[in-house]
Design an enzyme around this catalytic site. Sequence first.
Site: not given
Ligand code: UDP
Length: 589
Positions: A127, A98-99, A437, A83, A280-284, A439
């Site tokens: 995160g 993100a991480c 994840p 994101s 990072n927050p979700c562990g990956e 998400g």
């Molecule tokens: N993350 C965050 N806040 C959020 C969602 C995600 O900081 O609300 C970070 C966090 O480090 C997580 C990583 O982004 O482990 C990847 O999450 P995800 O794949 O769900 O993110 P997306 O890229 O789909 O938004």
Amino acid sequence: MPEMPKNLPQPQLKPNTEVVLQKRYLRKNLDGQIVETPRDLFWRVASSIAVEEEKYEGSSQKCPQLARDFYDIMTSWKFLPNSPTLMNAGTDLGQLSACFVLPVGDSIEEIFDAVKYAAMIHKSGGGTGFSFSRLRPKDSRVGSTGGVASGPVSFLRIFNTATEQIKQGGTRRGANMGILRVDHPDILEFIGAKEKEGEFNNFNLSVGLTEAFMQAVEKDEHYDLVSPGNGEVMKRLPAREIFDLLVRKAWLSGDPGIVFLDRINRDNPTPDQGDIESTNPCGEQPLLPFEACNLGSINLSCFHVPGHENDADPAAKGIDWDELRRVVHLGVRFLDNVIDASRFPLDRISETVRKNRKIGLGVMGFADLLFQLGVAYDSQQGIDLGERIMAFVQEEGHKASAVLAQERGPFPAYETSMYARRKLGPYRNATVTTIAPTGTLSIIAGCSSGVEPLFALCFTRNILDGERLVEVNPHFAAALEDGGLFSHELMDAVVAKGSIQDMDYLPAPMRKVFVTAMDIAPVWHLRMQAAFQRHTDNAVSKTVNLLNSATEQDIREIYWLAYQEGCKGVTVYRDGCKSIQVLATGEGQ
Ligand code: UDP
């Protein structure tokens, strides 16, 4: 930056994509009005990442064509970067990862530096993970004042509150990981930290399990609690009792999770730069202190070739392997360019990131692909398929990183890395693969998230700021149509239940393939996580879902299996054990 070609096609948006893009991703002016279209967004990202190519003389790619290739793989939903890249590429902010992991040192200055750095990272959509293991335990002496220390858990509260305030103004909710080693003297307080509902709501907490601890559990022995800093043994605890306590907490609330710290460090590609203390927050994504990583995910459901569902080996011709290879290579190049395009809030972070150049390419839409191929998630065939796909992504990803090393040179710390020691490489990136994840990405791409099974075949999804979306899995809908089984009564029943396992009137093969997270026995969740982990440099984001009726013994077995199968951590979630769920089936709403 290359100009947008006049004939650039508009992206064909999936039903929910527009809502999500409008909420958070499309650029807005100071009055809050949206100032770009989805086509502008994807071109902004594609062109600003492709332009990085120009500084490499030996590059095999030309920028305008590469920008077009990046645009095409994103808008066909085959690949999406994490994101922050979608939000910030080509903008003044320019923070694309993100991480992050930040160190928390044992002094007031260092603790509050970490709070400040975390706030800056959250503002940009990243995160943060922290280990609190270096902090002296509660009630120990503070030399400079003669007072007593308040300990890791009380400082954790400050980080949590700071996050709460920042999320008001940031691009998205700041997420945190807090880790404490199992041999820290305050471990019991940490294990109980989230007992009260809503406490530390901006944190995932995980206990860092060591090899010594796991062996003590196995042999039913005591283990040492050691004060960080002076190494004094402050207490000894029976390992099995702590392990059982972790199991009970996971049963009660899902918190805290566990990570296998020594195992993570065994796979640390650059051990000369220090230990990995947190993810990072979700562990990956395990990372060094002051390290960041950008992720990207390939949507496997886009690579299905119809018509091979009944083959003895449906994956051989049912997956477009050549196209998957092409997208993996483009994805790795994209993510490596993201490192150059990123602007980080701290010089220390830029330095660490540019030394190791970690990227995390992964997959999403795996459960959808299984539906498309007619293979059950909870079957040996399903596990073998997961393993085969990730082995392919990993192998091709490493090849792509080796090509980049030829063109651009290996990552600067390569010579002292484990790759050089084992005479592997050279590679451009210290790590290449991670299962995120996904998400939000999976909503944008319209596919199942990461390597998770579907939560429900039809469900309402609570998304950003309380909005709700109703979703029916398209592959399930298509299978019903094909079999002439589609009816409104049936759809109502599936919306209410989420699952079709009790519906005897549906054909058995259909019920076998269209399984949901709760239909799948926990051990299959874990086996799938382990299968992907075997071919992933970093770690795998995965939740092992359990029925509400699951016992502590079920969780104990899953934890132990995770340890034996080589997972880097494990997260379990027993249905209904928390009052707020992000995803919910129709029942009880
Ligand atoms: N993350 C965050 N806040 C959020 C969602 C995600 O900081 O609300 C970070 C966090 O480090 C997580 C990583 O982004 O482990 C990847 O999450 P995800 O794949 O769900 O993110 P997306 O890229 O789909 O938004």
